[in-house]
Each structure stands twice: as C-alpha cells, then as structure tokens.
Write a protein that holds these residues in place. Structure first.
Motif, short mmCIF file in Angstrom:
data_model
loop_
_atom_site.label_atom_id
_atom_site.label_comp_id
_atom_site.label_asym_id
_atom_site.label_seq_id
_atom_site.Cartn_x
_atom_site.Cartn_y
_atom_site.Cartn_z
N GLY A 56 0.81 -1.21 0.00
CA GLY A 56 0.00 0.00 0.00
C GLY A 56 0.85 1.26 0.00
N LYS A 57 1.92 1.25 0.77
CA LYS A 57 2.81 2.41 0.79
C LYS A 57 3.48 2.63 -0.56
CE LYS A 57 6.36 4.55 3.68
NZ LYS A 57 7.22 5.07 2.60
N ARG A 58 3.87 1.52 -1.21
CA ARG A 58 4.47 1.64 -2.53
C ARG A 58 3.48 2.21 -3.54
NH1 ARG A 58 7.04 -3.96 -4.20
NH2 ARG A 58 7.18 -2.85 -6.19
N LEU A 59 2.23 1.76 -3.47
CA LEU A 59 1.20 2.28 -4.38
C LEU A 59 1.06 3.79 -4.22
CD1 LEU A 59 -1.94 -0.07 -4.39
CD2 LEU A 59 -0.45 0.48 -6.31
N ARG A 60 0.90 4.22 -2.99
CA ARG A 60 0.66 5.65 -2.75
C ARG A 60 1.87 6.49 -3.09
NH1 ARG A 60 -1.93 2.86 1.34
NH2 ARG A 60 -0.15 3.09 2.77
N ALA A 61 3.07 5.98 -2.82
CA ALA A 61 4.27 6.73 -3.17
C ALA A 61 4.40 6.92 -4.67
CB ALA A 61 5.51 6.03 -2.61
N ASP A 94 -12.92 8.31 6.11
CA ASP A 94 -11.57 8.19 5.54
C ASP A 94 -11.63 7.63 4.13
OD1 ASP A 94 -8.75 8.34 5.55
OD2 ASP A 94 -8.60 6.22 6.08
N ALA A 95 -12.60 8.10 3.35
CA ALA A 95 -12.80 7.53 2.01
C ALA A 95 -11.61 7.76 1.10
CB ALA A 95 -14.06 8.13 1.38
N ASN A 96 -10.86 8.85 1.32
CA ASN A 96 -9.74 9.14 0.44
C ASN A 96 -8.41 8.59 0.96
OD1 ASN A 96 -9.35 10.83 2.58
ND2 ASN A 96 -9.13 12.71 1.37
N GLY A 97 -8.45 7.78 2.02
CA GLY A 97 -7.22 7.18 2.53
C GLY A 97 -6.30 8.14 3.23
N ALA A 98 -6.86 9.21 3.85
CA ALA A 98 -6.01 10.21 4.50
C ALA A 98 -5.20 9.61 5.64
CB ALA A 98 -6.88 11.37 5.00
N LEU A 99 -5.79 8.64 6.36
CA LEU A 99 -5.05 8.02 7.46
C LEU A 99 -3.82 7.29 6.94
CD1 LEU A 99 -4.77 7.23 10.41
CD2 LEU A 99 -6.31 5.28 9.97
N ASP A 100 -3.96 6.53 5.85
CA ASP A 100 -2.81 5.83 5.27
C ASP A 100 -1.73 6.81 4.86
OD1 ASP A 100 -3.93 3.30 5.54
OD2 ASP A 100 -4.89 3.37 3.58
N VAL A 101 -2.12 7.91 4.23
CA VAL A 101 -1.15 8.91 3.77
C VAL A 101 -0.42 9.54 4.95
CG1 VAL A 101 -0.88 11.11 2.56
CG2 VAL A 101 -2.43 9.36 1.64
N SER A 129 3.65 9.36 5.79
CA SER A 129 4.53 10.52 6.01
C SER A 129 5.28 10.39 7.32
CB SER A 129 3.71 11.81 5.96
OG SER A 129 2.78 11.85 7.02
N LEU A 130 4.62 9.87 8.36
CA LEU A 130 5.31 9.67 9.64
C LEU A 130 6.44 8.66 9.51
CD1 LEU A 130 2.24 9.58 12.07
CD2 LEU A 130 4.00 11.36 11.95
N ALA A 156 9.48 2.04 11.75
CA ALA A 156 8.95 1.52 13.01
C ALA A 156 8.25 2.59 13.83
CB ALA A 156 10.07 0.89 13.83
N ALA A 157 8.14 3.80 13.30
CA ALA A 157 7.54 4.88 14.07
C ALA A 157 6.08 4.60 14.40
CB ALA A 157 7.66 6.20 13.30
N VAL A 158 5.35 4.05 13.45
CA VAL A 158 3.95 3.67 13.66
C VAL A 158 3.79 2.24 13.17
CG1 VAL A 158 1.55 4.20 13.17
CG2 VAL A 158 3.22 6.05 13.27
N THR A 159 3.33 1.36 14.05
CA THR A 159 3.22 -0.06 13.70
C THR A 159 1.87 -0.60 14.13
OG1 THR A 159 5.60 -0.33 14.04
CG2 THR A 159 4.28 -2.33 13.99
#
Length: 401
Positions: free
Chosen positions: A275-280, A361-368, A372-373, A380-383
């Motif tokens: 998911g992180k790779r997709l958004r990046a 959170d329909a636009n995935g703001a939490l994932d984004v 960024s964190l 490992a900052a957020v797990t």
C-alpha cells in the motif's frame, strides 16, 4: 513513455551486474575477494562465483548451501549499499544513452542504435560502459549485444561472468540454435522436462519441430512464444519510462507449521508495504492476487477484482484476508511454505473517477498520514499492534514503481 525504434543492426545492450549483492560485499571488504561468499542467512540471496562453483544457487536454503561449501563466508545483506551501487550504475547507463529500460536494480536494456556516429559501434560502447562501471563503481558487469532484447539477454548470460558478447546481424541463428532450451525465456524446469521427453534439448531442435508440434505439447500461448524465440523473432523495442503493470511482495515461511494468526500477521505486513508503494507512486490497483507455495513445492494462486481501484490498506487487506480464508483448507492439508500478494490492474491515481466519500476516511487520508510519519521518523515509528514483536522479513531494494 519513450520507445526506441526497432532495428536490424546489433544495437541493443543487455547490461547485467555479476552476482550483484556478493560483488558489492567483495568490493567493500577486500578479505572476501577470491573467496566463496554467501549473502543471506536462512536463504541464499546471492552467491559469489567462487561459491557458485560448488553448486550454490539462489534461493537455496542456507544450511544446504553450507553443506556444499563449508568454507563459504556468510554475510548479512546490506540493502542500503546495494541501492547506492545500483543508483551509481544506472547513472552510467543514462550517461551512455537516454534509451534505458531498467529490468531490476542490477540489469537494464540500452538502445545505442543512434550513437554510432558520435560514439562508435555498439561493441565499443559496451566495452566503455563495462570499464566505467568497473572504474567508477568498482563492480564487474557483463554486456550482451544483439539486434533484439531477447538475444541480447541470452548473450549476456552466455558471456558471464565479467564478459562482453556481440551477436552479429545475420549470425543470430548460428549463435542461438546450439544452446540448450533452458536458455529461452519461459523454459523452466517443467517445460524443459516436457521438451526433453520429446527428444528436444537444443533451441535448434525446438525450431525444427515447428510451431504446430510445440503448441500441441505446451499449449497455444507458450508454444507460439517459444517457436518465435527459437527463430530469434522478438519485435519488442526498448521502452523508457514504462511503469510497472503490477507490484508484489512475498515471504518465505520455511517448513515450520504456521498458525492462522501468524499467516494473518504476515499478510498484514505485506499489505502495509504494498500500500505504501502504491501511494508513493501515485497509483491505484483493482486486482489482488494471492500466491502460495506448499510443502510439496506445488503452487496455487487466487485473485479478486474490486469494483473500483484503490490504494487504501483496509480495502486491499480485506480482499487479501478473504482470499486466504478461502484457501485455508488447502493450506491445512498441504502446508504453506511461501505466501505473497500482487496488485495488478494498476492505474495512475489521477485517472480514476472519484467515488462519493461515504465514510470519514474515504480518500485514505489516514494511510497517507502514516506514510509521512514513517518517511520522517522511520518505518517503526507507527506499527500495527498485530505486527509488534514479529519479524516482517527483509525488504529488498528495487527500481522505482
């Protein structure tokens, strides 16, 4: 996206770094030079040519590798060093020609057909490229040169290690036909056995039996594809800037039994990475593919296509969990040794029609925000709680998505 013009001259280079991870280790530690080196622990990620001489291959089990070569030196992978070396080599590629198609972090196709007047023939360009990689990055690289991508890749494989091989125009079949069928892209162990059972061991013998026989043996797509390759037919040009058609990640599990909770945690970790790779990359996916390997080395895949494309972790994870649940009886009977996920049907995220935001959170703001964190403070900052205290395996470097 730029596409090179197909040519009849031998002007396509396939440049492939030799035993990349192991070569970086030998470059950075002079005591490893000339010795058998294994990169990795439980699984062999790379082996130096001194280690390959004992039969060590990737992805062999580490214990099996050490039984073949007890004197081998095992080193822990340093992925940041491999990424830095890859970036330096690709800078040389792009300084050689603007027409570079990366295949992985250690290999690429280069079209030098338009450089003859200013840089000389392709063989000279290939030799200078090898010298620059050796002098500026300190790594050995092999270059194959031919009129097609397929032949250039075969030529580099034949020329390894640390070599250069030109297949001259008009000499394609003379070079290709004596080689074993295993040299063809798409001929794995199963296909090779089928061909051997019919007395076909060389590419020339494959070419002689004709397309109809190959189709009857291997099926329509594979038969026609291999027949074309056996006659050196490959019209594909060198593409520049072509984006991935899928992204994926997998995890070897070993033969120890895994609980449903263990498998779920691994799936969660894989989805987090993908998911992180997709958004990046500013992309979205519509199809999730589950890949499994079992104790008997057989494999199975399951897939599901969503109603709309997404880059949201929760949507992808929901599909992945349903796929795993559907395969649970098979996993229980046959034992799971590898699990992976691929995301396909990729599109740019600005080319998708937006859906109404029915949830907060329909636009995935939490994932984004979490992305960024992690970018700022480390992965490992957020797990997720389910991943605490669990080894998520190694994340190998790769080309940008």
């Amino acid at each position: 996206m730029f596409v090179s013009t197909p040519r009849t001259e031998a002007s396509i280079l396939h440049a492939d770094l030799d035993s990349f991870y192991a070569s970086v280790e030998q470059r950075d530690d002079s005591s490893l030079r000339g010795r058998p080196v294994i990169v990795g622990g439980g699984v062999v990620l790379a082996a130096s040519y001194e280690a390959k001489a004992f039969g060590i291959r990737t992805p062999m089990n580490g214990r099996d590798a050490l039984r073949l070569c007890p004197q081998a030196v095992v080193v822990h992978p340093r992925f940041s060093a491999y990424s830095d070396a890859s970036k330096a080599v690709f800078e040389i590629f792009r300084d050689t020609t603007p027409l570079v198609e990366g295949i992985s972090i250690d290999e690429a196709f280069l079209d030098v057909g338009g450089l003859r007047r200013i840089a000389g023939p392709a063989a000279d360009i290939g030799q200078r490229l090898r010298e620059r990689v050796r002098d500026e990055v300190g790594l050995p690289i092999t270059v194959g040169i031919a009129s097609t991508k397929f032949l250039a890749k075969v030529a580099s494989a034949v020329a390894k290690p640390d070599g250069l091989l030109l297949v001259p125009p008009g000499g394609e079949l003379k070079f290709l036909h004596p080689l074993p069928v295993e040299r063809l892209c798409g001929v794995g162990a199963v296909t090779a056995r089928k061909l051997h059972d019919h007395g076909i061991r060389t590419i020339g013998e494959m070419a002689d039996v004709g397309e109809t026989v190959l189709v009857s043996m291997l099926g329509g797509g594979a038969g026609r594809h291999l027949h074309d390759l056996s006659w050196a037919r490959d019209p594909r040009p060198v593409h520049v800037g072509r984006r991935r058609r899928s992204i994926g990640s997998q995890r070897a599990l070993g033969r120890r039994p895994k609980s449903a909770e263990d498998i779920d945690a691994i799936v969660v970790g894989i989805v987090e990475r993908l998911g992180k790779r997709l958004r990046a990359a500013h992309r979205v996916s519509r199809t999730v593919v589950l890949r499994m390997r079992f104790d008997d080395f057989t494999r199975a895949t399951r897939s599901h296509t969503l109603y709309e494309s997404t880059a949201r972790n929760d949507a992808i994870l929901g599909v992945a969990r349903r796929l795993v649940a559907g395969a649970t009886p098979m996993i229980g009977e046959r034992g799971l040794t590898l699990i992976g996920l691929s995301l396909t049907n990729l599109e740019n995220d600005d080319a998708v029609q937006l859906a109404l935001p029915f949830d907060a959170d329909a636009n995935g703001a939490l994932d984004v925000t979490i992305d960024s964190l992690r970018d700022r403070f480390g992965t490992a900052a957020v797990t997720r709680a389910v991943l605490l205290g669990r080894d998520q395996g190694m994340v190998v470097p790769m080309l940008p998505d």
